[in-house]
Design a protein around this motif. Structure first.
Motif, PDB file in Angstrom:
ATOM      1  N   HIS A  26      -5.234  39.292 -35.340  1.00 56.70           N
ATOM      2  CA  HIS A  26      -5.054  39.636 -36.341  1.00 56.70           C
ATOM      3  C   HIS A  26      -5.854  38.553 -37.902  1.00 56.70           C
ATOM      4  O   HIS A  26      -5.822  37.794 -38.250  1.00 56.70           O
ATOM      5  CB  HIS A  26      -4.244  39.310 -36.835  1.00 56.70           C
ATOM      6  CG  HIS A  26      -3.518  40.623 -35.966  1.00 56.70           C
ATOM      7  ND1 HIS A  26      -1.684  40.945 -36.016  1.00 56.70           N
ATOM      8  CD2 HIS A  26      -3.489  41.044 -34.726  1.00 56.70           C
ATOM      9  CE1 HIS A  26      -1.188  42.107 -34.804  1.00 56.70           C
ATOM     10  NE2 HIS A  26      -2.341  42.142 -33.853  1.00 56.70           N
ATOM     11  N   THR A  32       0.874  42.824 -42.480  1.00 57.32           N
ATOM     12  CA  THR A  32      -0.359  42.528 -41.476  1.00 57.32           C
ATOM     13  C   THR A  32      -1.391  43.927 -40.941  1.00 57.32           C
ATOM     14  O   THR A  32      -2.132  43.788 -41.188  1.00 57.32           O
ATOM     15  CB  THR A  32       0.196  42.324 -39.746  1.00 57.32           C
ATOM     16  OG1 THR A  32       1.380  41.708 -39.616  1.00 57.32           O
ATOM     17  CG2 THR A  32      -0.206  41.018 -38.843  1.00 57.32           C
ATOM     18  N   ILE A  75      -0.574  34.256 -41.923  1.00 59.34           N
ATOM     19  CA  ILE A  75      -0.688  35.036 -40.696  1.00 59.34           C
ATOM     20  C   ILE A  75      -0.800  33.309 -39.569  1.00 59.34           C
ATOM     21  O   ILE A  75      -1.005  33.120 -38.691  1.00 59.34           O
ATOM     22  CB  ILE A  75      -1.432  36.054 -40.346  1.00 59.34           C
ATOM     23  CG1 ILE A  75      -0.907  37.687 -41.095  1.00 59.34           C
ATOM     24  CG2 ILE A  75      -2.180  36.001 -39.417  1.00 59.34           C
ATOM     25  CD1 ILE A  75      -1.092  38.629 -40.568  1.00 59.34           C
ATOM     26  N   ARG A 129      -0.513  31.404 -36.553  1.00 57.43           N
ATOM     27  CA  ARG A 129      -1.168  30.844 -35.534  1.00 57.43           C
ATOM     28  C   ARG A 129      -0.829  29.128 -35.001  1.00 57.43           C
ATOM     29  O   ARG A 129      -0.927  29.083 -33.907  1.00 57.43           O
ATOM     30  CB  ARG A 129      -2.159  31.239 -34.988  1.00 57.43           C
ATOM     31  CG  ARG A 129      -3.053  32.592 -35.231  1.00 57.43           C
ATOM     32  CD  ARG A 129      -4.148  32.716 -35.152  1.00 57.43           C
ATOM     33  NE  ARG A 129      -5.127  33.010 -36.696  1.00 57.43           N
ATOM     34  CZ  ARG A 129      -4.821  34.055 -37.387  1.00 57.43           C
ATOM     35  NH1 ARG A 129      -4.623  34.856 -37.168  1.00 57.43           N
ATOM     36  NH2 ARG A 129      -5.719  33.816 -38.144  1.00 57.43           N
ATOM     37  N   CYS A 164       0.004  37.302 -34.701  1.00 58.39           N
ATOM     38  CA  CYS A 164       1.504  37.083 -35.122  1.00 58.39           C
ATOM     39  C   CYS A 164       1.327  37.707 -36.291  1.00 58.39           C
ATOM     40  O   CYS A 164      -0.065  38.523 -36.665  1.00 58.39           O
ATOM     41  CB  CYS A 164       0.138  35.524 -36.266  1.00 58.39           C
ATOM     42  SG  CYS A 164       0.383  33.963 -35.113  1.00 58.39           S
ATOM     43  N   ARG A 165       3.012  37.845 -36.703  1.00 57.67           N
ATOM     44  CA  ARG A 165       2.655  39.533 -38.260  1.00 57.67           C
ATOM     45  C   ARG A 165       3.620  38.658 -39.639  1.00 57.67           C
ATOM     46  O   ARG A 165       4.590  37.553 -38.888  1.00 57.67           O
ATOM     47  CB  ARG A 165       3.362  40.667 -37.627  1.00 57.67           C
ATOM     48  CG  ARG A 165       2.897  40.948 -36.196  1.00 57.67           C
ATOM     49  CD  ARG A 165       3.666  42.425 -35.851  1.00 57.67           C
ATOM     50  NE  ARG A 165       3.072  43.747 -36.489  1.00 57.67           N
ATOM     51  CZ  ARG A 165       1.950  44.327 -36.861  1.00 57.67           C
ATOM     52  NH1 ARG A 165       1.128  43.817 -36.011  1.00 57.67           N
ATOM     53  NH2 ARG A 165       2.094  45.289 -37.302  1.00 57.67           N
ATOM     54  N   TYR A 166       3.607  39.172 -40.522  1.00 52.91           N
ATOM     55  CA  TYR A 166       3.919  39.191 -41.474  1.00 52.91           C
ATOM     56  C   TYR A 166       4.905  40.220 -41.958  1.00 52.91           C
ATOM     57  O   TYR A 166       3.916  41.041 -42.627  1.00 52.91           O
ATOM     58  CB  TYR A 166       2.851  38.323 -42.514  1.00 52.91           C
ATOM     59  CG  TYR A 166       3.801  37.905 -43.740  1.00 52.91           C
ATOM     60  CD1 TYR A 166       4.919  37.401 -43.963  1.00 52.91           C
ATOM     61  CD2 TYR A 166       3.046  38.027 -45.199  1.00 52.91           C
ATOM     62  CE1 TYR A 166       5.039  36.647 -45.475  1.00 52.91           C
ATOM     63  CE2 TYR A 166       3.154  37.025 -45.919  1.00 52.91           C
ATOM     64  CZ  TYR A 166       4.479  36.636 -46.241  1.00 52.91           C
ATOM     65  OH  TYR A 166       5.182  36.447 -47.871  1.00 52.91           O
ATOM     66  N   THR A 170      -1.066  36.935 -47.069  1.00 54.18           N
ATOM     67  CA  THR A 170      -0.709  37.117 -45.933  1.00 54.18           C
ATOM     68  C   THR A 170      -2.217  36.835 -45.231  1.00 54.18           C
ATOM     69  O   THR A 170      -0.744  36.480 -43.939  1.00 54.18           O
ATOM     70  CB  THR A 170      -1.367  38.385 -45.421  1.00 54.18           C
ATOM     71  OG1 THR A 170      -0.194  39.382 -46.006  1.00 54.18           O
ATOM     72  CG2 THR A 170      -1.280  39.154 -44.562  1.00 54.18           C
ATOM     73  N   SER A 195       4.690  39.079 -30.250  1.00 50.69           N
ATOM     74  CA  SER A 195       4.128  39.218 -31.573  1.00 50.69           C
ATOM     75  C   SER A 195       4.999  37.594 -31.874  1.00 50.69           C
ATOM     76  O   SER A 195       6.146  38.488 -31.579  1.00 50.69           O
ATOM     77  CB  SER A 195       4.188  40.180 -32.412  1.00 50.69           C
ATOM     78  OG  SER A 195       3.315  40.846 -32.236  1.00 50.69           O
TER      79      SER A 195
END
Length: 370
Positions: free
Chosen positions: A314, A299, A250, A254, A267-269, A246, A194
């Protein structure tokens, strides 16, 4: 940055926009009229949180500058951040009521910095180092590392068509087919497969249910849809804005993954609060401060597993579609708050700096009997 700090936005066109930012989205969700005053008319509101925001900026800058030095050891990273904070604090001209208060506020910042390094700083520094080795190009550390997401507006949207017609009459061309939404993170790091974007915030209070739930189907989906249901007794603009943010972050991550040559990553936040005093322990006799940090990965609460199963990304179609609807309303100049005035007035008016010039508020406050 809070909505009251926003001045004239050169990207905002009359009754439409080619781009906006996540702060503007939250402003609009709280009150469309406030958005009009702040982002379209360019009126400057008041803000009581400026001093806290300024202190957070000092910490964000000190941490990011320390991470940029490439230190991955605990002591080395902490020393680099402390040294940078000392320099920034020397130039900080905030007016305190006494030298004692100034020393205390500095100790709070130093304790927060120590908590960051202890809780996640070392791991994140190592993740930045790994990502730098894997990526082809691009900045990884901010603060305010820019991201953006392009939202296609719903076809045949009345508001969007009206904006286009109004713009054509005025001679101003506006692209109402899509809108770019700007956001930012303070740095990006690798965590397994990630890519994680990290944003420093003041507190996590605005997350609402997102702070305590990590599953879209466990109450988050229901509260999100109820906010837009006029028959439901729910009005939670900050919570909705967090989900919109979010989605934007995200999607922006990307795009950044593509720029870095890492298209195969998820991808994460993550948000990290730097001014949450609820976890601060102060000993006034010994003049010591201890604190801890609560990080929050947004996420999982955002992901709709049905959408993920179809796209392997995601994403959340419910949030994305509603985001497009709201952006279309902004592009169409839908700033009349009448439909939800009771909810909006209770939520936004008590601390709004624009009430003195708001005809909706004045009409509600000034009534004549008979």
């Amino acid at each position: 940055m809070t909505e009251e700090q926003v001045g004239p936005d050169s990207r905002i066109e009359e009754f439409g926009t080619a781009s906006l930012d996540v702060d503007g989205l939250e402003t609009y969700l709280h009150c469309p009229r406030r958005y009009e005053f702040a982002h379209v008319d360019g009126l400057e509101g008041s803000d009581d949180e400026t001093t806290i925001d300024d202190r957070i900026t000092l910490l964000r800058t000190a941490i990011c500058d320390a991470l940029r030095r490439g230190e991955t050891g605990r002591e080395a990273l902490a020393d680099a951040a402390r040294e940078r904070l000392e320099v920034l604090w020397a130039d900080h001209d905030e007016r305190f009521h006494s030298r004692t208060q100034r020393r205390h506020e500095r100790r709070v910042l130093e304790a927060t910095l120590e908590a960051y390094v202890e809780t996640v700083g070392v791991d994140h520094a190592a993740g930045i180092e790994r990502l730098a080795a894997e990526s082809t190009d691009g900045e990884l550390i901010g603060p305010d590392l820019p991201l953006s997401s392009t939202v296609s507006l719903p076809e045949f949207e009345t508001g969007a068509r009206a904006a286009a017609e109004t713009s054509a009459d005025s001679g101003t061309e506006i692209d109402v087919e899509s809108v770019t939404i700007d956001a930012s993170v303070d740095y990006v790091y690798a965590d397994g497969r990630s890519i994680v974007g990290v944003q420093f915030v003041s507190t996590l209070r605005s997350l609402g249910l997102l702070r305590y739930r990590s599953d879209w189907d466990r109450g988050i989906a229901e509260r999100f849809t109820d906010h837009f249901d006029p028959d439901a007794d729910v009005f939670d603009p900050s919570f909705v804005a967090s989900l919109f943010e979010t989605a934007v972050v995200i999607d922006g991550l990307r795009t950044r993954c593509q720029q870095l040559g890492l298209e195969d990553r998820t991808c994460r936040y993550v948000q990290i609060p730097l001014a949450d005093r609820s976890q601060t322990d102060i000993n006034w006799v010994r003049e010591t401060v201890e604190t801890s940090l609560e990080t929050k990965d947004l996420t999982d609460g955002y992901i709709d597993h049905h959408t993920y199963g179809m796209t392997h990304k995601h994403r959340n179609r419910t949030v994305d579609d509603r985001l497009a609807d709201v952006v279309s309303e902004i592009a169409g100049g839908a700033f009349d708050p009448t439909d939800r005035w009771d909810d909006i007035s209770n939520d936004a008016c008590p601390d709004c700096g624009y009430t003195v010039c708001c005809r909706d508020y004045i009409a509600e406050e000034v009534r004549f009997d008979g």
